[in-house]
Design a protein around this motif. Structure first.
Motif, PDB file in Angstrom:
ATOM      1  N   LYS A   1     -92.344  51.400 -17.185  1.00  0.00           N
ATOM      2  CA  LYS A   1     -91.555  50.301 -17.962  1.00  0.00           C
ATOM      3  C   LYS A   1     -90.268  50.972 -18.606  1.00  0.00           C
ATOM      4  O   LYS A   1     -89.573  50.368 -19.223  1.00  0.00           O
ATOM      5  N   ASP A   2     -90.073  52.215 -18.642  1.00  0.00           N
ATOM      6  CA  ASP A   2     -89.229  52.767 -19.116  1.00  0.00           C
ATOM      7  C   ASP A   2     -87.822  52.390 -18.433  1.00  0.00           C
ATOM      8  O   ASP A   2     -87.747  52.458 -17.147  1.00  0.00           O
ATOM      9  N   GLN A   3     -86.786  52.021 -19.120  1.00  0.00           N
ATOM     10  CA  GLN A   3     -85.551  51.354 -18.534  1.00  0.00           C
ATOM     11  C   GLN A   3     -84.805  52.206 -17.815  1.00  0.00           C
ATOM     12  O   GLN A   3     -84.453  52.168 -16.382  1.00  0.00           O
ATOM     13  N   ALA A   4     -84.694  53.578 -18.000  1.00  0.00           N
ATOM     14  CA  ALA A   4     -83.814  54.749 -17.488  1.00  0.00           C
ATOM     15  C   ALA A   4     -84.571  54.994 -16.160  1.00  0.00           C
ATOM     16  O   ALA A   4     -83.994  55.056 -15.147  1.00  0.00           O
ATOM     17  N   ARG A   5     -85.950  55.165 -16.036  1.00  0.00           N
ATOM     18  CA  ARG A   5     -86.871  55.418 -15.159  1.00  0.00           C
ATOM     19  C   ARG A   5     -86.532  54.393 -14.134  1.00  0.00           C
ATOM     20  O   ARG A   5     -86.275  54.790 -12.840  1.00  0.00           O
ATOM     21  N   GLN A   6     -86.566  53.055 -14.452  1.00  0.00           N
ATOM     22  CA  GLN A   6     -86.407  51.860 -13.508  1.00  0.00           C
ATOM     23  C   GLN A   6     -85.141  51.967 -12.966  1.00  0.00           C
ATOM     24  O   GLN A   6     -85.091  51.728 -11.756  1.00  0.00           O
ATOM     25  N   SER A   7     -84.106  52.163 -13.520  1.00  0.00           N
ATOM     26  CA  SER A   7     -82.881  52.066 -13.292  1.00  0.00           C
ATOM     27  C   SER A   7     -82.655  53.215 -11.998  1.00  0.00           C
ATOM     28  O   SER A   7     -82.100  53.018 -11.022  1.00  0.00           O
ATOM     29  N   ARG A   8     -82.940  54.280 -12.102  1.00  0.00           N
ATOM     30  CA  ARG A   8     -82.868  55.409 -11.175  1.00  0.00           C
ATOM     31  C   ARG A   8     -83.722  55.084  -9.854  1.00  0.00           C
ATOM     32  O   ARG A   8     -83.219  55.152  -8.904  1.00  0.00           O
ATOM     33  N   THR A   9     -85.040  54.568 -10.086  1.00  0.00           N
ATOM     34  CA  THR A   9     -85.629  54.305  -9.161  1.00  0.00           C
ATOM     35  C   THR A   9     -85.197  52.978  -8.148  1.00  0.00           C
ATOM     36  O   THR A   9     -85.158  53.090  -7.053  1.00  0.00           O
ATOM     37  N   VAL A  10     -84.717  52.119  -8.755  1.00  0.00           N
ATOM     38  CA  VAL A  10     -84.117  50.993  -8.198  1.00  0.00           C
ATOM     39  C   VAL A  10     -82.640  51.355  -7.539  1.00  0.00           C
ATOM     40  O   VAL A  10     -82.532  51.175  -6.034  1.00  0.00           O
ATOM     41  N   ASP A  11     -82.153  52.423  -8.100  1.00  0.00           N
ATOM     42  CA  ASP A  11     -80.829  52.820  -7.384  1.00  0.00           C
ATOM     43  C   ASP A  11     -81.306  53.650  -6.323  1.00  0.00           C
ATOM     44  O   ASP A  11     -80.546  53.458  -4.999  1.00  0.00           O
ATOM     45  N   ARG A  12     -82.150  54.482  -6.445  1.00  0.00           N
ATOM     46  CA  ARG A  12     -82.702  55.483  -5.155  1.00  0.00           C
ATOM     47  C   ARG A  12     -83.091  54.420  -3.948  1.00  0.00           C
ATOM     48  O   ARG A  12     -82.727  54.700  -3.046  1.00  0.00           O
ATOM     49  N   PHE A  13     -83.887  53.306  -4.304  1.00  0.00           N
ATOM     50  CA  PHE A  13     -84.468  52.742  -3.383  1.00  0.00           C
ATOM     51  C   PHE A  13     -83.264  51.762  -2.672  1.00  0.00           C
ATOM     52  O   PHE A  13     -83.270  51.756  -1.377  1.00  0.00           O
ATOM     53  N   LEU A  14     -82.298  51.067  -3.244  1.00  0.00           N
ATOM     54  CA  LEU A  14     -81.054  50.520  -2.883  1.00  0.00           C
ATOM     55  C   LEU A  14     -80.427  51.358  -2.022  1.00  0.00           C
ATOM     56  O   LEU A  14     -79.767  51.011  -0.999  1.00  0.00           O
ATOM     57  N   ASP A  15     -80.241  52.435  -2.473  1.00  0.00           N
ATOM     58  CA  ASP A  15     -79.359  53.502  -1.631  1.00  0.00           C
ATOM     59  C   ASP A  15     -79.878  53.746  -0.301  1.00  0.00           C
ATOM     60  O   ASP A  15     -79.111  53.930   0.634  1.00  0.00           O
ATOM     61  N   ALA A  16     -81.408  53.882  -0.339  1.00  0.00           N
ATOM     62  CA  ALA A  16     -82.172  54.097   0.916  1.00  0.00           C
ATOM     63  C   ALA A  16     -81.883  53.162   1.719  1.00  0.00           C
ATOM     64  O   ALA A  16     -81.718  53.167   3.028  1.00  0.00           O
ATOM     65  N   LEU A  17     -81.877  51.783   1.253  1.00  0.00           N
ATOM     66  CA  LEU A  17     -81.862  50.419   2.132  1.00  0.00           C
ATOM     67  C   LEU A  17     -80.419  50.568   2.871  1.00  0.00           C
ATOM     68  O   LEU A  17     -80.327  50.005   3.944  1.00  0.00           O
ATOM     69  N   GLU A  18     -79.646  50.771   2.051  1.00  0.00           N
ATOM     70  CA  GLU A  18     -78.051  50.759   2.302  1.00  0.00           C
ATOM     71  C   GLU A  18     -78.011  51.792   3.737  1.00  0.00           C
ATOM     72  O   GLU A  18     -77.208  51.307   4.378  1.00  0.00           O
ATOM     73  N   GLU A  19     -78.545  52.829   3.840  1.00  0.00           N
ATOM     74  CA  GLU A  19     -78.147  53.923   4.311  1.00  0.00           C
ATOM     75  C   GLU A  19     -79.097  53.421   5.907  1.00  0.00           C
ATOM     76  O   GLU A  19     -78.672  54.070   6.783  1.00  0.00           O
ATOM     77  N   GLN A  20     -80.237  52.867   5.784  1.00  0.00           N
ATOM     78  CA  GLN A  20     -80.827  52.512   6.904  1.00  0.00           C
ATOM     79  C   GLN A  20     -80.082  51.745   7.889  1.00  0.00           C
ATOM     80  O   GLN A  20     -80.066  51.941   9.015  1.00  0.00           O
ATOM     81  N   PRO A  21     -79.640  50.765   7.430  1.00  0.00           N
ATOM     82  CA  PRO A  21     -78.702  49.934   8.540  1.00  0.00           C
ATOM     83  C   PRO A  21     -77.375  50.656   9.079  1.00  0.00           C
ATOM     84  O   PRO A  21     -77.189  50.578  10.133  1.00  0.00           O
ATOM     85  N   ALA A  22     -76.819  51.672   8.263  1.00  0.00           N
ATOM     86  CA  ALA A  22     -75.675  52.330   8.821  1.00  0.00           C
ATOM     87  C   ALA A  22     -76.496  53.368   9.908  1.00  0.00           C
ATOM     88  O   ALA A  22     -75.779  53.629  10.751  1.00  0.00           O
ATOM     89  N   ALA A  23     -77.595  53.837   9.501  1.00  0.00           N
ATOM     90  CA  ALA A  23     -78.238  54.933  10.615  1.00  0.00           C
ATOM     91  C   ALA A  23     -78.617  54.087  11.704  1.00  0.00           C
ATOM     92  O   ALA A  23     -78.578  54.712  12.894  1.00  0.00           O
ATOM     93  N   VAL A  24     -79.083  52.921  11.800  1.00  0.00           N
ATOM     94  CA  VAL A  24     -79.445  52.029  12.825  1.00  0.00           C
ATOM     95  C   VAL A  24     -78.313  51.758  13.757  1.00  0.00           C
ATOM     96  O   VAL A  24     -78.400  51.924  14.856  1.00  0.00           O
ATOM     97  N   THR A  25     -77.324  51.220  12.969  1.00  0.00           N
ATOM     98  CA  THR A  25     -75.725  51.021  13.969  1.00  0.00           C
ATOM     99  C   THR A  25     -75.378  52.288  14.489  1.00  0.00           C
ATOM    100  O   THR A  25     -74.841  52.171  15.539  1.00  0.00           O
ATOM    101  N   LYS A  26     -75.697  53.453  13.806  1.00  0.00           N
ATOM    102  CA  LYS A  26     -74.988  54.744  14.440  1.00  0.00           C
ATOM    103  C   LYS A  26     -76.101  55.064  15.803  1.00  0.00           C
ATOM    104  O   LYS A  26     -75.421  55.450  16.633  1.00  0.00           O
TER     105      LYS A  26
END
Length: 187
Positions: free
Chosen positions: A157-182
């Motif tokens: 429930k901590d906002q800072a923790r949530q924000s970091r977790t979401v950012d890491r998750f989305l960054d990981a998702l954005e890297e996956q299509p790039a890795a798949v295309t490569k």
């Protein structure tokens, strides 16, 4: 006998020559008629003939003057007609040039408006894409936090923790299509 003598006396007279008193009376009558005609009628006849000749010559001069005037009017008319045709051709040419100019201006204005509409559309699409990405990011973030909370078993429930977790998750998702295309490009 008497008849014979009378016939003989008549034979002596020339049938072609009239008797002298008749000849004198005829000559006097002829002179009277001739003088009357010469003094009274002939000047009147000459006067009428002269007036008629003057009228005919005057009519001919008037006809010639009218012909000359008509010729001048015809030449003026032809000159005016040629000028009018030239003016009409010039006006037609100017109208065509103005039409071409107006068409070019309208095309340029249409192109400018089209470019403005396309630019506004691109800007709107970009703004909508960013708004959708932000909304999707929030929705995905909430889902990821809920999922991570269930997996980890503790509350995030901590906002800072949530924000970091979401950012890491989305960054990981954005890297996956790039890795798949490569990976697909190297195949």
């Amino acid at each position: 006998m008497y008849a014979l003598t009378h016939l003989a006396s008549e034979e002596m007279e020339n049938p072609l020559l009239p008797p002298m008193p008749e000849l004198v009376i005829g000559i006097v009558a002829f002179l009277i008629v001739f003088l009357f005609l010469g003094k009274k009628l002939l000047p009147n006849i000459n006067k009428v003939l002269e007036e008629r000749r003057a009228a005919i010559e005057g009519g001919m001069e008037q006809a010639k003057a009218a012909k000359d005037e008509a010729q001048q009017v015809l030449e003026d008319y032809r000159a005016q007609l040629a000028d009018a045709r030239h003016e009409a051709a010039r006006l037609r040419q100017e109208a065509q040039e103005q039409g071409v100019t107006m068409i070019a201006e309208m095309r340029a204005e249409g192109q400018r408006q089209r470019d403005e509409i396309v630019a506004a559309g691109h800007a709107q699409v970009e703004a909508d894409r960013k708004a959708a990405a932000a909304a999707l990011r929030q929705d995905v973030g909430r889902l990821a936090i809920d999922l991570a909370s269930r997996i980890v078993g503790e509350s995030l429930k901590d906002q800072a923790r949530q924000s970091r977790t979401v950012d890491r998750f989305l960054d990981a998702l954005e890297e996956q299509p790039a890795a798949v295309t490569k990976a697909e490009a190297t195949r």
